[in-house]
Every structure is written in C-alpha cells, then in structure tokens.
Design an enzyme around this catalytic site. Sequence first.
Site, PDB file in Angstrom:
ATOM      1  N   SER A 277      37.507  26.234  30.929  1.00 27.52           N
ATOM      2  CA  SER A 277      37.000  25.800  32.217  1.00 27.52           C
ATOM      3  C   SER A 277      36.574  24.331  32.143  1.00 27.52           C
ATOM      4  O   SER A 277      37.390  23.472  31.798  1.00 27.52           O
ATOM      5  CB  SER A 277      35.871  26.728  32.666  1.00 27.52           C
ATOM      6  OG  SER A 277      35.694  26.651  34.051  1.00 27.52           O
TER       7      SER A 277
ATOM      8  N   ASP B 182      43.243  32.860  38.767  1.00 28.91           N
ATOM      9  CA  ASP B 182      41.943  32.266  38.464  1.00 28.91           C
ATOM     10  C   ASP B 182      41.303  31.708  39.733  1.00 28.91           C
ATOM     11  O   ASP B 182      41.880  30.855  40.399  1.00 28.91           O
ATOM     12  CB  ASP B 182      42.116  31.137  37.439  1.00 28.91           C
ATOM     13  CG  ASP B 182      40.823  30.724  36.785  1.00 28.91           C
ATOM     14  OD1 ASP B 182      39.818  30.579  37.511  1.00 28.91           O
ATOM     15  OD2 ASP B 182      40.805  30.517  35.566  1.00 28.91           O
TER      16      ASP B 182
ATOM     17  N   HIS C 172      38.798  34.447  35.442  1.00 28.18           N
ATOM     18  CA  HIS C 172      38.612  33.071  34.987  1.00 28.18           C
ATOM     19  C   HIS C 172      38.889  32.997  33.490  1.00 28.18           C
ATOM     20  O   HIS C 172      38.099  33.450  32.666  1.00 28.18           O
ATOM     21  CB  HIS C 172      37.167  32.660  35.302  1.00 28.18           C
ATOM     22  CG  HIS C 172      36.893  31.206  35.093  1.00 28.18           C
ATOM     23  ND1 HIS C 172      37.761  30.217  35.492  1.00 28.18           N
ATOM     24  CD2 HIS C 172      35.826  30.568  34.539  1.00 28.18           C
ATOM     25  CE1 HIS C 172      37.239  29.041  35.204  1.00 28.18           C
ATOM     26  NE2 HIS C 172      36.072  29.228  34.615  1.00 28.18           N
TER      27      HIS C 172
END
Length: 515
Positions: free
Chosen positions: A228, A454, A484
């Site tokens: 991320s 995602d 995610h």
Amino acid sequence: MPNPPRLRATALTATAVLLCPLLAGCGGDDPKDPDLTAQKLSWKDCPAPSAPEGGGAAPSPLPNGGRWQCATMKAPRDWSDPKAGTIDVALIRVRASGGKSQRIGSLIFNFGGPGGSGVTGLPAFADDFAELRTRYDLVSFDPRGVGRSAAVECKNAKQLDTYLQVDMTPDDAAEERKLLDGTESFNAACEKNSGAMLPHVRTTDAARDMDLMRQVLGDRKLYYFGISYGTELGGVYAHLFPKNVGRAVFDAVVDPTQNPEQGSLGQAKGFQLALDNYARNCVSMAEGCPVGDTPQDVKNRIAVLLKNLDAKPIPGIPPRKLTQSLATDGILQALYSQELWKYLTQGLYQAYQGDGKVLMLLADSLNGRNENGEYSNLIPANVAISCADDKPRYTVKDVTAKLPEFRAASPLFGDTLAWEMLSCSDWAVPGAAYHPNVSAPGAAPILVIGNTGDPATPYEGASRMVKALGKGVGIELTYKGQGHGAYISGNKCVRNAVDAYLLQGKTPAPGTVCS
C-alpha cells in the site's frame, strides 16, 4: 474523521489489529555522517508496544522459536542538515530460520499508512511471511513521526472521540463551517504539540532513513517488501537510490501519477466496486443475505441507514453513539478485506435493529482506537506525512465543485471522500509535490502486484507504477481477487511468484496473471 486521507493505506495494519486482539528527490548519495552509518544497533527483547504504537502485549515468540528483537537507530532529524540533531527510529526483527549459509540479508517491510507502525505490524503478519524468513531476517520499523519514532502528537483520546463524530458529509453552510473548524482545530493541535517535527516527516525523509537502515543492518543492497503506502515509499527510495535496490516487491500499489484529488476519486470508484462485489457475494450465499434481497437492495438499505444516522445516531459502544461518519468508517474498513465481509453483514444487520457496536468496532480499527479507549498515533501521523508530501491545499469551493464527479463515482462514499480533501487546510508545513517521483532508471527489477478488486489502491495504479519506474525496472503481476493486497490473501500463484523472486531471484514473466 474530518478526515485525514488515511484511506490511502492504513487498513492493512488496522485489519490485523482487529483480527488479532513526494516527491521530487535530489541526489542518490549514501549518508556521509560516520557516526550514523557506523552505529551499532543494540538488539534486545521487545517491550510491549507503546501507546502511540497502539498498546497491547509484547510480541510472542514464533512457533518455531523465533524471538522478536527490538532496537533503536539514530537518524538525522533534518536530512538537509544531518549535524543538527538526531531522532530515534524504532526497529523490530526476527532472525532468518534457515541458517547462515542460506541467509540473503534483511528484508525490510512497510505495511502502509502512512502512519502504520511496523513494530506492531510485522508480528501481526509474521505467519504470512514464514517462507521468506527461511532466507531473510524479517525487519520492520516505525517510520519517523510514527509510534516510537518521534511520534507526531495532536489531540488526546477524549478530543479524538469528539473529533471523529463530526459530520463528514455536510448538508449546509453551518455544517460545512463545523467540519472546517474541526479540521483546523485538529491541525492547529498538531502544530502546537509537534511543530518541530512536522517539516521532517516527508516520504523522502523516510526513504533516506531506510538507506541508512540498510547500511546499519550490514546489507550492500536493500531488500524490501512494501504494501500500500509502502509501495510509494519504496518507489521514492528507488528514485533516490536506484543503484542500492536489491530485490523489492510492491503489493497493493499506490498510483504515483495522481495528485490527492485524483487519488481520492480513484478510491471512491474502488470502494464502490468493493461494495458491489460484497453485495453480490452476500445475496449469493446459500443461507441467504440478512441485509438485502438483491445486490441493489443491499446498497439501498445501507444508503437509508446512513441517511437515518445523519439525522439520529444509534447506540454504539457506550457511551459513544454510532454516527453517520463512524458507520461509514466501519463499512470502509470491512471492505478492505473479504475476510471482514462477514463482520460487515453482522454489523449492518445489528445496526438495522438499532445496535451500532459492530460497525463501531470496525470504525475503531480503521482509526487506531483500542478497546481501552486509547488511540495510536495513526491519525496524526497519517495527516502529518500526507500534508507534508502533498502540495495541493483544497478549499470548500474546490470540494463542492467536485462533488458531482465524486457522487457519480460512488453514490455511497463519494461525499465522504470528496470532503476528506480538506484535511490539509491551514497545515503548518507546505506540501512537497503534486505526486511522488518514482522514476528509477538503472534500478534492479521490482515486482509490482496489482489486485483487480482492491478498493484502496485501485488496480490501475500498478501499471502506472511500472511505467513511472522506467523501462526494464517494474515487472507487473496481476491478481484477480478481492481486498487490499495480494500476498497476504494466501493465493498460491501470487505466493509462489513472490517467493521465487525474493528467495531465488527468479522474476515472473511480465504480465503474469494469478486468480
């Protein structure tokens, strides 16, 4: 919350807590201060996490006897003036399990945020990385401004409880003023309590810390796993230090080409897609879906719930009430991972009966609040890093002009994500750039993984990261899944590709697809 752009990447660590109770750079030279590059780390048993890290118990040994160790690294407070004082950067590690002859080096993790504590995040996910540990010491850290690394401080827990209940989707001028006042009050508290640190928490600063960390750990190259926001940090590192990149994996990729407005709009689309997928999944269950008869019915009922909560909150975790804003946070948190969909169903069903506890628990996880009512410094660190990185400063006029586009992207989340763009109003430090610079010509191959489902870092960001890194650097792998991130999903195809690359140096064919 009035609302830091925390949705950029926080939920990976937040999910673990729930389930487990930019930038234009200059120069690529190594730090030259001999007192820092030659420092020796003193590794000791890890203490219990500090309050800014989220509290809780000290990490338990791993099943095969791996012992967690913690240390503190000194880094310049101001990288433009390395002799003007230092800060402490907190590190955690567990030694490689395969013996010295098999050991490659240290594999450094960043799990996202910005604002997530790696010192608490790595033990939470250690089981997922057991295979990688056969040849690497697993290492993570609290980036500067986070946890035990010169933590940014803003409001206290009681004030945060109040702050997080402010209406994030104002319906009139008075509510707009209240939202803006709450944001400015929060940001003023950050300046009052942490003003000296605010200019020094940019992603470029954290990237320079990582290169110092590489040297102090004794590695000739950086071996890295960024998830991320960690992909943004990794990209910035590769830009600043392309010759120092060893093997690196970027999973759940932040789009490096977007400014904050474009990123928020992308998330509106991403979370709407995740909601659509959740609703279809719910009604397909053999036992039936208790929160709607059709996918559209599920979404319609959620919209009605949020509208009703805007007018009248319901009991949550006493003495707090579940407001529209907190319910939205709870729904967003659950959409980060398919494993949380069952909790979303439970939370919605109970909320329809007037009980907001489960949705509030999910919201608390997103916001870094533990069961004792204490907050980690996830929120202030997220705001501080984001506002130091991001140059734009949006106004109410900017937001209202963009609302139709955001609502078209997501009828349910568009308003919330549009109004979040006010987060940096009157921030004490100017932002560095409109988007991070990740161009890294000459760097070693970097494996870039995009997940088609995602919500927080939409799939398109992976191909844009590959292009921005430069020819011959980024190698894209697609995971057709939900949630995610890809590696921690447990998908065997993704695991095998990443493990072969990190452990053996074998890169998958560009364009490989896993499902």
